[in-house]
Design an enzyme around this catalytic site. Structure first.
Site, PDB file in Angstrom:
ATOM      1  N   ARG A 187      11.821  -5.468   5.525  1.00  0.00           N
ATOM      2  CA  ARG A 187      11.661  -4.021   5.268  1.00  0.00           C
ATOM      3  C   ARG A 187      12.561  -3.201   6.192  1.00  0.00           C
ATOM      4  O   ARG A 187      12.682  -3.476   7.375  1.00  0.00           O
ATOM      5  CB  ARG A 187      10.197  -3.620   5.498  1.00  0.00           C
ATOM      6  CG  ARG A 187       9.994  -2.122   5.427  1.00  0.00           C
ATOM      7  CD  ARG A 187       8.536  -1.732   5.296  1.00  0.00           C
ATOM      8  NE  ARG A 187       7.710  -2.162   6.420  1.00  0.00           N
ATOM      9  CZ  ARG A 187       6.406  -1.956   6.487  1.00  0.00           C
ATOM     10  NH1 ARG A 187       5.767  -1.358   5.506  1.00  0.00           N
ATOM     11  NH2 ARG A 187       5.722  -2.382   7.530  1.00  0.00           N
ATOM     12  N   ARG A 200      -0.600  -9.368  13.047  1.00  0.00           N
ATOM     13  CA  ARG A 200      -1.232  -8.343  12.189  1.00  0.00           C
ATOM     14  C   ARG A 200      -2.034  -9.004  11.080  1.00  0.00           C
ATOM     15  O   ARG A 200      -3.110  -8.531  10.707  1.00  0.00           O
ATOM     16  CB  ARG A 200      -0.157  -7.415  11.601  1.00  0.00           C
ATOM     17  CG  ARG A 200       0.393  -6.426  12.627  1.00  0.00           C
ATOM     18  CD  ARG A 200       1.731  -5.851  12.211  1.00  0.00           C
ATOM     19  NE  ARG A 200       1.682  -5.069  11.000  1.00  0.00           N
ATOM     20  CZ  ARG A 200       2.757  -4.756  10.270  1.00  0.00           C
ATOM     21  NH1 ARG A 200       3.954  -5.154  10.654  1.00  0.00           N
ATOM     22  NH2 ARG A 200       2.641  -4.038   9.200  1.00  0.00           N
ATOM     23  N   ARG A 223      10.878  -1.479  11.605  1.00  0.00           N
ATOM     24  CA  ARG A 223       9.702  -1.121  12.417  1.00  0.00           C
ATOM     25  C   ARG A 223       9.502  -2.169  13.507  1.00  0.00           C
ATOM     26  O   ARG A 223       9.615  -3.360  13.232  1.00  0.00           O
ATOM     27  CB  ARG A 223       8.458  -1.080  11.508  1.00  0.00           C
ATOM     28  CG  ARG A 223       7.994   0.325  11.214  1.00  0.00           C
ATOM     29  CD  ARG A 223       6.922   0.400  10.161  1.00  0.00           C
ATOM     30  NE  ARG A 223       5.701  -0.334  10.447  1.00  0.00           N
ATOM     31  CZ  ARG A 223       4.623  -0.296   9.678  1.00  0.00           C
ATOM     32  NH1 ARG A 223       4.603   0.442   8.576  1.00  0.00           N
ATOM     33  NH2 ARG A 223       3.531  -0.983   9.976  1.00  0.00           N
ATOM     34  N   LYS A 253       0.848  -1.214   0.000  1.00  0.00           N
ATOM     35  CA  LYS A 253       0.000   0.000   0.000  1.00  0.00           C
ATOM     36  C   LYS A 253       0.879   1.258   0.000  1.00  0.00           C
ATOM     37  O   LYS A 253       0.655   2.184  -0.768  1.00  0.00           O
ATOM     38  CB  LYS A 253      -0.943  -0.001   1.216  1.00  0.00           C
ATOM     39  CG  LYS A 253      -1.859  -1.213   1.285  1.00  0.00           C
ATOM     40  CD  LYS A 253      -2.819  -1.176   2.443  1.00  0.00           C
ATOM     41  CE  LYS A 253      -2.167  -1.251   3.810  1.00  0.00           C
ATOM     42  NZ  LYS A 253      -1.447  -2.515   4.092  1.00  0.00           N
ATOM     43  N   ARG A 271     -10.289   0.202   8.110  1.00  0.00           N
ATOM     44  CA  ARG A 271      -9.808  -1.141   8.457  1.00  0.00           C
ATOM     45  C   ARG A 271     -10.900  -2.015   9.043  1.00  0.00           C
ATOM     46  O   ARG A 271     -10.634  -3.154   9.427  1.00  0.00           O
ATOM     47  CB  ARG A 271      -8.674  -1.022   9.474  1.00  0.00           C
ATOM     48  CG  ARG A 271      -7.306  -1.038   8.788  1.00  0.00           C
ATOM     49  CD  ARG A 271      -6.278  -0.765   9.831  1.00  0.00           C
ATOM     50  NE  ARG A 271      -5.087  -1.531   9.640  1.00  0.00           N
ATOM     51  CZ  ARG A 271      -3.988  -1.026   9.075  1.00  0.00           C
ATOM     52  NH1 ARG A 271      -3.975   0.192   8.625  1.00  0.00           N
ATOM     53  NH2 ARG A 271      -2.915  -1.766   8.978  1.00  0.00           N
TER      54      ARG A 271
HETATM   55  P1  AP5 Z   1       4.859  -1.550   1.928  1.00  0.00           P
HETATM   56  O1  AP5 Z   1       4.476  -0.847   0.682  1.00  0.00           O
HETATM   57  O2  AP5 Z   1       5.556  -0.760   2.988  1.00  0.00           O
HETATM   58  O3  AP5 Z   1       3.598  -2.359   2.476  1.00  0.00           O
HETATM   59  P2  AP5 Z   1       2.259  -1.849   3.174  1.00  0.00           P
HETATM   60  O4  AP5 Z   1       1.103  -2.540   2.544  1.00  0.00           O
HETATM   61  O5  AP5 Z   1       2.224  -0.343   3.188  1.00  0.00           O
HETATM   62  O6  AP5 Z   1       2.504  -2.467   4.593  1.00  0.00           O
HETATM   63  P3  AP5 Z   1       2.388  -1.857   6.055  1.00  0.00           P
HETATM   64  O7  AP5 Z   1       3.108  -2.825   6.939  1.00  0.00           O
HETATM   65  O8  AP5 Z   1       2.866  -0.443   6.127  1.00  0.00           O
HETATM   66  O9  AP5 Z   1       0.858  -1.926   6.233  1.00  0.00           O
HETATM   67  P4  AP5 Z   1       0.055  -1.997   7.519  1.00  0.00           P
HETATM   68  O10 AP5 Z   1      -1.309  -1.815   6.989  1.00  0.00           O
HETATM   69  O11 AP5 Z   1       0.231  -3.177   8.382  1.00  0.00           O
HETATM   70  O12 AP5 Z   1       0.711  -0.829   8.391  1.00  0.00           O
HETATM   71  P5  AP5 Z   1       0.220   0.612   8.793  1.00  0.00           P
HETATM   72  O13 AP5 Z   1       1.416   1.456   8.867  1.00  0.00           O
HETATM   73  O14 AP5 Z   1      -0.939   1.035   7.961  1.00  0.00           O
HETATM   74  O15 AP5 Z   1       5.806  -2.801   1.521  1.00  0.00           O
HETATM   75  C1  AP5 Z   1       6.395  -3.621   2.499  1.00  0.00           C
HETATM   76  C2  AP5 Z   1       7.810  -4.059   2.031  1.00  0.00           C
HETATM   77  O16 AP5 Z   1       7.698  -4.830   0.834  1.00  0.00           O
HETATM   78  C3  AP5 Z   1       8.736  -2.883   1.684  1.00  0.00           C
HETATM   79  O17 AP5 Z   1      10.049  -3.238   2.049  1.00  0.00           O
HETATM   80  C4  AP5 Z   1       8.633  -2.757   0.152  1.00  0.00           C
HETATM   81  O18 AP5 Z   1       9.830  -2.260  -0.415  1.00  0.00           O
HETATM   82  C5  AP5 Z   1       8.379  -4.211  -0.265  1.00  0.00           C
HETATM   83  N1  AP5 Z   1       7.475  -4.334  -1.417  1.00  0.00           N
HETATM   84  C6  AP5 Z   1       6.258  -3.767  -1.551  1.00  0.00           C
HETATM   85  N2  AP5 Z   1       5.664  -4.144  -2.703  1.00  0.00           N
HETATM   86  C7  AP5 Z   1       6.560  -4.980  -3.307  1.00  0.00           C
HETATM   87  C8  AP5 Z   1       6.537  -5.715  -4.525  1.00  0.00           C
HETATM   88  N3  AP5 Z   1       5.482  -5.677  -5.356  1.00  0.00           N
HETATM   89  N4  AP5 Z   1       7.585  -6.497  -4.821  1.00  0.00           N
HETATM   90  C9  AP5 Z   1       8.643  -6.564  -3.988  1.00  0.00           C
HETATM   91  N5  AP5 Z   1       8.744  -5.886  -2.817  1.00  0.00           N
HETATM   92  C10 AP5 Z   1       7.710  -5.108  -2.481  1.00  0.00           C
HETATM   93  O19 AP5 Z   1      -0.353   0.329  10.245  1.00  0.00           O
HETATM   94  C11 AP5 Z   1       0.482   0.019  11.336  1.00  0.00           C
HETATM   95  C12 AP5 Z   1      -0.351  -0.084  12.603  1.00  0.00           C
HETATM   96  O20 AP5 Z   1      -1.014   1.175  12.854  1.00  0.00           O
HETATM   97  C13 AP5 Z   1      -1.502  -1.111  12.559  1.00  0.00           C
HETATM   98  O21 AP5 Z   1      -1.055  -2.422  12.886  1.00  0.00           O
HETATM   99  C14 AP5 Z   1      -2.475  -0.530  13.598  1.00  0.00           C
HETATM  100  O22 AP5 Z   1      -2.030  -0.808  14.903  1.00  0.00           O
HETATM  101  C15 AP5 Z   1      -2.340   0.974  13.364  1.00  0.00           C
HETATM  102  N6  AP5 Z   1      -3.319   1.477  12.376  1.00  0.00           N
HETATM  103  C16 AP5 Z   1      -3.060   2.033  11.153  1.00  0.00           C
HETATM  104  N7  AP5 Z   1      -4.201   2.394  10.529  1.00  0.00           N
HETATM  105  C17 AP5 Z   1      -5.221   2.057  11.374  1.00  0.00           C
HETATM  106  C18 AP5 Z   1      -6.646   2.140  11.292  1.00  0.00           C
HETATM  107  N8  AP5 Z   1      -7.263   2.631  10.208  1.00  0.00           N
HETATM  108  N9  AP5 Z   1      -7.389   1.690  12.360  1.00  0.00           N
HETATM  109  C19 AP5 Z   1      -6.795   1.187  13.458  1.00  0.00           C
HETATM  110  N10 AP5 Z   1      -5.445   1.049  13.591  1.00  0.00           N
HETATM  111  C20 AP5 Z   1      -4.675   1.480  12.558  1.00  0.00           C
END
Ligand code: AP5
Length: 215
Positions: free
Chosen positions: A127, A171, A160, A13, A88
Site C-alpha cells: 500500500r 497488527r 505507512r 475497510k 475494536r
Molecule cells: P485498505 O482499504 O486501506 O484496508 P483497511 O482495511 O482500511 O486497512 P488498514 O490498514 O487501514 O486498517 P487498520 O484497521 O489496521 O488501520 P487503521 O488505520 O484503522 O486496503 C489496503 C490495501 O489493499 C490498499 O492498498 C488497497 O488499495 C488494497 N485493497 C483493498 N481492497 C482490495 C481488494 N479487494 N483487492 C485488491 N486490493 C485491495 O488503524 C491504524 C492504527 O490506529 C491501529 O493499529 C491502532 O493502533 C490505531 N487505532 C485505530 N482505530 C482504533 C480503535 N478503534 N481503538 C484503538 N486503536 C485504534
C-alpha cells in the site's frame, strides 16, 4: 443507514468506505484517520497515540473514544454514517451503543470483511498513500501512472510506518486477540453480514451492495 465495517487490517475497510461514501453520501468516520490527523498536528493525543500505533497495538479506549464522540457529535441526521476501524473490542462496542442510544441513534448493519492472512500481508506491504490528498494506491493492484507520484494531485506517495511486514503481523495478532470476538458479538445482535473480502475490489463491493439490499 448506519454501518460498521469490521475486518482485519488490510481487509479493505478504507477502500470500501470510499465507495460507499461516493454512492450513498454517508459520513465516514475512521478512527485510524482521526488518530493520524492528531499525529500530524503533533497534538498531545497524537503524541500519546503514536507509540501504540507504531507498534501495531491498540490505542487506549479512552483516547479513541474522545475522538469518536467528537466525530459522532458532528453528524447531522441525514444519510447515515460509516464507522471504519471502530469498535475494536467489546468495551468500545459497549461504549458506542451507549453513546448512540443517548442520541437516539443505532447501528443498522455490521459488514464483516473476511480476508485471509496472505492477502493482508500482500495488500498492506504494497500500500502507498498520497501525503497531500490521502489517495490510496497499491504497488501491484493499483499502481500510480508514475511511480511514487499521486495521479490525482501530483503529491508524493509514502508507506505507512505500520505497514512493514513485522508490524502487519503484530497488527493481525492484535486483531485476532482483541477484535475478532466482535464477530460473535454482532452475530448475536443479528446485524452482522459476512462478505468475502479476498476478491477484487469490485467483486467485494458487489457483495457488500447485495448485503445492504442495494443490488
Ligand atoms: P485498505 O482499504 O486501506 O484496508 P483497511 O482495511 O482500511 O486497512 P488498514 O490498514 O487501514 O486498517 P487498520 O484497521 O489496521 O488501520 P487503521 O488505520 O484503522 O486496503 C489496503 C490495501 O489493499 C490498499 O492498498 C488497497 O488499495 C488494497 N485493497 C483493498 N481492497 C482490495 C481488494 N479487494 N483487492 C485488491 N486490493 C485491495 O488503524 C491504524 C492504527 O490506529 C491501529 O493499529 C491502532 O493502533 C490505531 N487505532 C485505530 N482505530 C482504533 C480503535 N478503534 N481503538 C484503538 N486503536 C485504534
Amino acid at each position: 443507514m448506519n454501518i460498521v465495517l469490521l475486518g482485519a487490517p488490510g481487509a479493505g475497510k478504507g477502500t470500501h468506505s470510499e465507495m460507499l461514501v461516493r454512492d450513498f453520501g454517508l459520513k465516514h468516520i475512521s478512527t485510524g484517520d482521526l488518530l493520524r490527523a492528531e499525529l500530524k498536528k503533533a497534538s498531545p493525543v497524537g503524541l500519546e497515540a503514536k507509540s501504540y500505533m507504531d507498534k501495531g497495538s491498540l490505542v487506549p479506549d479512552a483516547v479513541v473514544m474522545k475522538l469518536l464522540v467528537g466525530a459522532i457529535a458532528g453528524i447531522k441526521h441525514g444519510n447515515g454514517f460509516l464507522l471504519d476501524g471502530f469498535p475494536r473490542n467489546e468495551s468500545q462496542a459497549g461504549m458506542l451503543e451507549e453513546e448512540l442510544a443517548s442520541r437516539n441513534m443505532n447501528i443498522d448493519r455490521v459488514l464483516y470483511l473476511n480476508v485471509s492472512k496472505d492477502v493482508v500481508i500482500k495488500r498492506l506491504t504494497g500500500r502507498r498513500i498520497c501525503k497531500s490528498c490521502g489517495a490510496v494506491y497499491h504497488v501491484f493492484n493499483m499502481p500510480p501512472k508514475r511511480e511514487g507520484v499521486c495521479d490525482k494531485c501530483g503529491g508524493d506517495l509514502y508507506q505507512r510506518p505500520d505497514d512493514t511486514e513485522e508490524t502487519v503481523l503484530r497488527r493481525l495478532e492484535v486483531y485476532r486477540k482483541e477484535t475478532e470476538g466482535l464477530i460473535n458479538y454482532y452475530k448475536t445482535r443479528k446485524i452482522l453480514a459476512e462478505v468475502n473480502a479476498d476478491l477484487s475490489r469490485d467483486n467485494t463491493y458487489g457483495l457488500i451492495l447485495q448485503k445492504l439490499g442495494k443490488k
